[in-house]
Design a protein around this motif. Structure first.
Motif, PDB file in Angstrom:
ATOM      1  N   ALA A  84       0.833  -1.204   0.000  1.00  0.00           N
ATOM      2  CA  ALA A  84       0.000   0.000   0.000  1.00  0.00           C
ATOM      3  C   ALA A  84       0.868   1.255   0.000  1.00  0.00           C
ATOM      4  N   ALA A  85       1.944   1.244   0.778  1.00  0.00           N
ATOM      5  CA  ALA A  85       2.841   2.403   0.829  1.00  0.00           C
ATOM      6  C   ALA A  85       3.526   2.626  -0.517  1.00  0.00           C
ATOM      7  N   LEU A  86       3.969   1.557  -1.163  1.00  0.00           N
ATOM      8  CA  LEU A  86       4.594   1.686  -2.480  1.00  0.00           C
ATOM      9  C   LEU A  86       3.614   2.248  -3.507  1.00  0.00           C
ATOM     10  N   GLU A  87       2.387   1.742  -3.494  1.00  0.00           N
ATOM     11  CA  GLU A  87       1.371   2.228  -4.422  1.00  0.00           C
ATOM     12  C   GLU A  87       1.096   3.719  -4.199  1.00  0.00           C
ATOM     13  N   TYR A  88       1.002   4.115  -2.948  1.00  0.00           N
ATOM     14  CA  TYR A  88       0.789   5.527  -2.618  1.00  0.00           C
ATOM     15  C   TYR A  88       1.933   6.371  -3.175  1.00  0.00           C
ATOM     16  N   GLY A  89       3.157   5.940  -2.947  1.00  0.00           N
ATOM     17  CA  GLY A  89       4.317   6.687  -3.421  1.00  0.00           C
ATOM     18  C   GLY A  89       4.367   6.774  -4.930  1.00  0.00           C
ATOM     19  N   MET A  90       4.062   5.663  -5.630  1.00  0.00           N
ATOM     20  CA  MET A  90       4.075   5.686  -7.099  1.00  0.00           C
ATOM     21  C   MET A  90       2.983   6.612  -7.630  1.00  0.00           C
ATOM     22  N   PHE A  91       1.802   6.563  -7.006  1.00  0.00           N
ATOM     23  CA  PHE A  91       0.688   7.409  -7.440  1.00  0.00           C
ATOM     24  C   PHE A  91       1.042   8.882  -7.258  1.00  0.00           C
ATOM     25  N   LYS A  92       1.535   9.226  -6.083  1.00  0.00           N
ATOM     26  CA  LYS A  92       1.876  10.625  -5.806  1.00  0.00           C
ATOM     27  C   LYS A  92       3.046  11.099  -6.667  1.00  0.00           C
TER      28      LYS A  92
END
Length: 156
Positions: free
Chosen positions: A131-139
């Motif tokens: 979830a943290a990786l996805e958040y970082g990639m999205f942002k």
């Protein structure tokens, strides 16, 4: 898997492996596992020779005992088949998300299941990390990170 599996499960619940993620790599005689198995009606769980949990199903009208690793491997093989049918390409490598509470034995059981399914697992990734990786990639893709101002984020 998905909606098809949910409808088949209702009519064939005795041959449906459930809770495999929780039972994978666990010992049959653990009190927590005994409680989990007692809540699942209609499914016959058995203790395997190595002390882990197995499930008895009817395959070709004969009783067959499967380990949880075999059940996960079957699920992964089905995912590979779906991917092949959808894209025309067989996945070579994979990253599998696992719950944060997994023990070393459960992690090893998941890696064994990947091997049985002929998937090359590069890494087991905790769901929170995913979830943290996805958040970082999205942002990052949106360009909304500020180099000067820190942001505090909670991942649940």
């Amino acid at each position: 898997m998905g909606e098809d599996a949910a409808s088949i499960m209702k009519s064939n619940f005795k041959n449906t492996a459930v809770n495999i993620k929780r039972l994978l790599g666990r010992q049959f005689n653990e009190p927590e596992i005994q409680e989990e198995m007692s809540r699942t009606l209609g499914v016959k769980y058995v203790e395997l020779e190595d002390g882990t949990v197995g499930i008895e199903v009817s395959y070709n009208d004969e009783p067959t005992v499967l380990s949880m690793e075999q059940c996960v491997a079957m699920m992964l093989s089905k995912l590979v088949k779906i991917t092949l049918e959808s894209t025309g390409a067989k996945p070579g490598d994979c990253v599998i998300s696992i719950p944060g509470y997994y023990t070393d034995a459960q992690r090893q059981a998941m890696l064994n299941a990947c091997e049985v399914a002929q998937l090359h697992c590069l890494r087991l990734l905790h769901e929170g990390t995913g979830a943290a990786l996805e958040y970082g990639m999205f942002k990052s893709a949106k360009g909304v990170f500020s180099a000067d101002k820190p942001q505090h984020v909670a991942f649940l």
